[in-house]
Design an enzyme around this catalytic site. Structure first.
Site, PDB file in Angstrom:
ATOM      1  N   ARG A 114       1.328  -4.720   6.846  1.00 36.29           N
ATOM      2  CA  ARG A 114       2.142  -3.787   6.318  1.00 36.29           C
ATOM      3  C   ARG A 114       1.529  -2.160   6.901  1.00 36.29           C
ATOM      4  NH1 ARG A 114       0.625  -3.718  -0.293  1.00 36.29           N
ATOM      5  NH2 ARG A 114      -1.627  -3.358  -0.126  1.00 36.29           N
ATOM      6  N   GLU A 153       1.118   4.411  -1.385  1.00 35.98           N
ATOM      7  CA  GLU A 153      -0.407   4.581  -0.978  1.00 35.98           C
ATOM      8  C   GLU A 153      -0.431   5.018   0.379  1.00 35.98           C
ATOM      9  OE1 GLU A 153      -2.407   1.017  -1.989  1.00 35.98           O
ATOM     10  OE2 GLU A 153      -2.694   1.803  -4.098  1.00 35.98           O
ATOM     11  N   GLU A 308      -0.072   1.794 -11.107  1.00 35.03           N
ATOM     12  CA  GLU A 308      -0.391   0.619 -10.522  1.00 35.03           C
ATOM     13  C   GLU A 308      -1.979   0.278 -11.098  1.00 35.03           C
ATOM     14  OE1 GLU A 308      -0.982  -0.717  -6.585  1.00 35.03           O
ATOM     15  OE2 GLU A 308       1.179   0.071  -6.028  1.00 35.03           O
ATOM     16  N   TRP A 316      -8.304  -8.775  -3.053  1.00 33.76           N
ATOM     17  CA  TRP A 316      -8.708  -8.120  -1.780  1.00 33.76           C
ATOM     18  C   TRP A 316     -10.234  -7.743  -1.937  1.00 33.76           C
ATOM     19  CZ3 TRP A 316      -9.992  -3.714  -4.118  1.00 33.76           C
ATOM     20  CH2 TRP A 316      -9.318  -3.103  -5.121  1.00 33.76           C
ATOM     21  N   GLU A 356      -0.951 -11.659  -0.809  1.00 29.08           N
ATOM     22  CA  GLU A 356      -1.189 -11.215  -2.438  1.00 29.08           C
ATOM     23  C   GLU A 356      -0.911 -12.589  -3.395  1.00 29.08           C
ATOM     24  OE1 GLU A 356      -1.325  -6.612  -2.230  1.00 29.08           O
ATOM     25  OE2 GLU A 356       0.469  -7.433  -2.413  1.00 29.08           O
ATOM     26  N   PHE A 358      -2.673 -14.607  -4.466  1.00 24.91           N
ATOM     27  CA  PHE A 358      -3.668 -15.054  -5.490  1.00 24.91           C
ATOM     28  C   PHE A 358      -4.127 -13.802  -6.385  1.00 24.91           C
ATOM     29  CE2 PHE A 358      -4.859 -18.162  -2.505  1.00 24.91           C
ATOM     30  CZ  PHE A 358      -4.527 -19.167  -3.106  1.00 24.91           C
ATOM     31  N   HIS A 359      -3.224 -12.639  -6.231  1.00 25.21           N
ATOM     32  CA  HIS A 359      -3.339 -11.492  -7.161  1.00 25.21           C
ATOM     33  C   HIS A 359      -2.667 -11.685  -8.457  1.00 25.21           C
ATOM     34  CE1 HIS A 359      -3.419  -7.095  -8.399  1.00 25.21           C
ATOM     35  NE2 HIS A 359      -3.793  -6.967  -7.188  1.00 25.21           N
TER      36      HIS A 359
END
Ligand code: GAL
Length: 691
Positions: A114, A153, A308, A316, A356, A358-359
């Site tokens: 990204r 961000e 957030e 990460w 992501e 596993f986030h």
């Protein structure tokens, strides 16, 4: 149509990132029903949906988003509408490969993650402006719209680029800053090492060089990169401001992010929002994150928004430790204690694909059965109870100077006497103050109103301008106590050592001259002895300083190499006092020393017997809200005044009220919020909680 009250919300914000664009339509209504049940009132979307919003050049599709916004509005859920510009689509990047960013070593980064853009790219900027215009025009009046969430961000993956377009922008930026080629040569001192430029076109972005680079060039490049991203931000802000006046605009910050000068970013937006991911695997993370929360509330001297955070593990870190039961709530309410008017999460529904997967999410892969869902549900109820706290300010009497010039200039490769990092020194000083029960604000120099504080700490102010020195001198003359750490007042804004040496423009205020910096080897045991007789072994740094006659020595070096020379000095000036700390002090001696300094400055210091329990007070002037947060996996005890009202009781045993006071038992990661009449209108830290 009646224009809805967009912001602030009438209560604390609760919700998070929702990515319906990543899910089939059947999931949308199901999610909205669950959100409603849970009490979600604010969502960020569609953060990464540019390809769905513009599947090919100029073909905009916004009906799907309108359908979602209508459904959210019908459910009473507001939206921080993302402009969707954080990641350009593949078709755009492939049509204009020159918009991909280039690293310092010349490698052009490819599409596949990204933020695959160069912040200067004209084609990227034009397409950003076009998409922002489309969304603002279509949704500016939508009743679900509460805020604009601009990009995402900035700088997370890319804040700087070394391509030719950036090089040309850098040259223009340099000419604006320094006036002429001669000005640039003079500012950078290019006669050293034969670096003189005879044509501005010879100036490049600092790519990989054979040896150490010119420090002034590097510092200007940092400033340029921050300003360059700011220009990109302003491009969107201006469009939104013009097309949708009255809708607040924000972009999500990342705490004490190195690359961007958030003072400058906050100045152009309407609301400060921040992403915070304290590591549940690190027992000190609640202390460190509090420093960045102090910055967030200080950037505009107003409440901010935790936009957030992670419900549990992130994806990460090398090891992604989940939050223990109760920690979701403790982390979220810590941000609220420190001035956030709400708590939001990344993300609503866990991704099954992509980096992501596993986030954690509010709806983990087990859906409503996930532990996070239950914990978020309790938090939603707590936030509703805490609605009266919204809009109030944090009591703080101590501030830390946060200055990006110094942050940038103290780079590891900056050819300094030894490595010294602003972040390391700031965290160290903050840890000491936090242990003393102090909520530490941030100040910009010059710019912030220092007179609100009893104590101002500059852990190191390597780059110091005359204007900064004047602001600090005025603060001390007016009765403030200033603590200046080692290696301050060393260079001017062009990274030129101040004439006469450090502390340059702070020389008169501090009453010392630094003859030499004296970095210590790990094997050196340079003792520092305080006037109380306490002794400690200094860390990594010392200085040979010469005090003037009107300066008191409050600690000196003992033993070689700096035997008997002053280590810490105090100069009284006007109503106040200015300390200079030339030694690197370990935490266990910095804390008691700062305790003494703060107490002498009249700060209400309450050394906590249990550093895992944090006490922070918000006030609206009439009522104080005292947050008591246990950050440990073991129970803790606290005592408050007998007449305090318990606004939010911790789980487990209810607080016990006796004539002698209110006894509170906090379970592991438990939180209590007490309510009491404000005792003083000043924002100085005053609370009556014993831990
Ligand atoms: C943030 C980012 C989110 C998500 C999150 C995961 O940095 O804005 O999009 O990636 O991290 O922790």
């Amino acid at each position: 149509m009646t224009v809805p009250q967009r912001w602030p919300l009438p209560t604390m914000a609760f919700g998070g990132d929702w990515n319906p664009d990543q899910w089939p339509r059947e999931v949308w209504q199901h999610d909205i029903t669950l959100m409603r049940e849970l009490g979600v009132n604010l969502l960020s979307l569609p953060v990464f949906a540019w390809p769905q919003l513009e599947p090919s050049e100029g073909e905009y599709r916004t009906d799907w988003l309108a359908e979602i916004l209508d459904a959210l509005d019908a459910a009473g859920i507001g939206v921080a509408l993302a402009t969707g510009t954080a990641t350009p689509p593949a078709w755009l990047v492939r049509a204009h490969p020159e918009m991909l960013p280039v690293r310092a070593d010349g490698v052009r980064l490819d599409f596949g993650s990204r933020q695959s853009y160069c912040p200067s790219s004209p084609v990227f900027r034009a397409k950003v402006a076009a998409l922002t215009t489309i969304l603002a025009t279509r949704f500016g009046d939508h009743p679900a719209l509460r805020l604009w969430h601009v990009s995402n961000e900035y700088g997370d993956h890319i804040s700087r680029c070394w391509c030719e377009v950036c090089a040309a922008s850098f040259r223009r930026w340099l000419l604006r800053r320094h006036g002429s080629l001669a000005g640039i040569n003079a500012a950078w001192g290019t006669k050293v090492w034969g670096q003189l430029y005879t044509d501005v076109e010879q100036i490049e972005v600092p790519r990989v060089t054979p040896g150490p680079d010119n420090p002034a060039r590097l510092l200007d490049f940092e400033r340029f990169c921050s300003d360059n991203v700011l220009e990109l931000f302003r491009l969107e802000l201006d469009i939104l401001g013009e097309l949708t006046p009255g809708v607040p605009r924000t972009t999500n910050f990342m705490g004490l992010f190195h690359d961007l000068d958030y003072w400058r970013f906050a100045a152009v937006e309407d609301l400060v929002s921040n992403d915070a991911y304290p590591d549940p695997g690190n027992t000190a993370s609640h202390t460190d994150i509090a420093l960045s929360y102090g910055l967030m509330r200080s950037l505009k001297s107003r409440p901010w928004l935790l936009i957030e955070s992670a419900p549990s593990a992130v994806s990460w870190r090398p090891v992604n430790v989940p939050k223990a039961p109760g920690q979701l709530r403790a982390h979220a309410l810590q941000a609220v204690a420190h001035g956030s008017d709400g708590a939001m999460f990344f993300q609503w529904r866990a991704a099954r694909t992509g980096p992501e997967r596993f986030h954690s999410a509010i709806l983990g892969h087990r859906g409503e059965a996930s532990r996070s869902f239950a914990e978020a549900s309790q938090l939603a109820a707590d936030l509703a109870t805490l609605a009266p706290v919204a809009g109030s300010r944090v009591r703080s009497s101590v501030a830390m100077v946060v200055d990006w010039d110094t942050i940038w200039a103290l780079r590891p490769d900056a050819s300094l006497p030894a490595e010294i990092s602003w972040h390391a020194e700031a965290y160290q000083h903050h840890a000491a103050l936090h242990q003393l029960g102090l909520a530490v604000d941030s100040v910009a120099l010059p710019g912030s109103d220092l007179s609100r504080y009893a104590v101002v700490v500059a852990p190191t102010l390597y780059v110091t301008s005359d204007a900064q020195a004047e602001a600090l001198t005025e603060f001390v003359r007016g009765g403030g106590t200033l603590v200046v750490g080692a290696f301050s007042g060393v260079v001017n804004e062009c990274e030129q050592v101040h004439a006469g040496g450090p502390p340059g423009p702070l020389r008169e205020l501090l009453g010392v001259e630094v003859d030499e910096q004296w970095p210590l080897l790990e094997t050196d045991e340079q003792i520092v002895e305080f006037d109380s007789g306490a002794r400690t072994v200094g860390r990594f740094w010392a200085e040979w300083i010469e005090p003037s006659d009107d300066v008191e020595v409050v600690a000196h070096y003992d033993g070689r190499p700096l035997h008997d020379l002053p280590a810490i000095t105090r100069r009284r000036l006007g109503e106040g006092a200015a300390y200079y700390v030339s030694a690197g002090l370990p935490l266990d001696s910095l804390t008691p020393w700062l305790h003494q300094v703060c107490a002498e400055a009249g700060v209400d210091v309450r050394m906590s017997a249990n550093p895992s329990v944090e006490v922070v007070t918000r006030t609206d002037g009439a009522t104080d809200y005292v947050f008591v947060i246990n950050h440990a996996p073991t129970p803790a005890e606290a005592r408050g005044p007998a007449d305090a009202d318990v606004l939010l009781a911790p789980d487990g045993d209810p607080p016990v009220r006796r004539a002698s006071g209110l006894s509170i038992t906090l379970p592991p990661f438990g939180v209590a919020v007490l309510r009491m009449p404000s005792t003083t209108p000043s924002l100085h830290h005053v609370h009556s909680i014993e831990v």
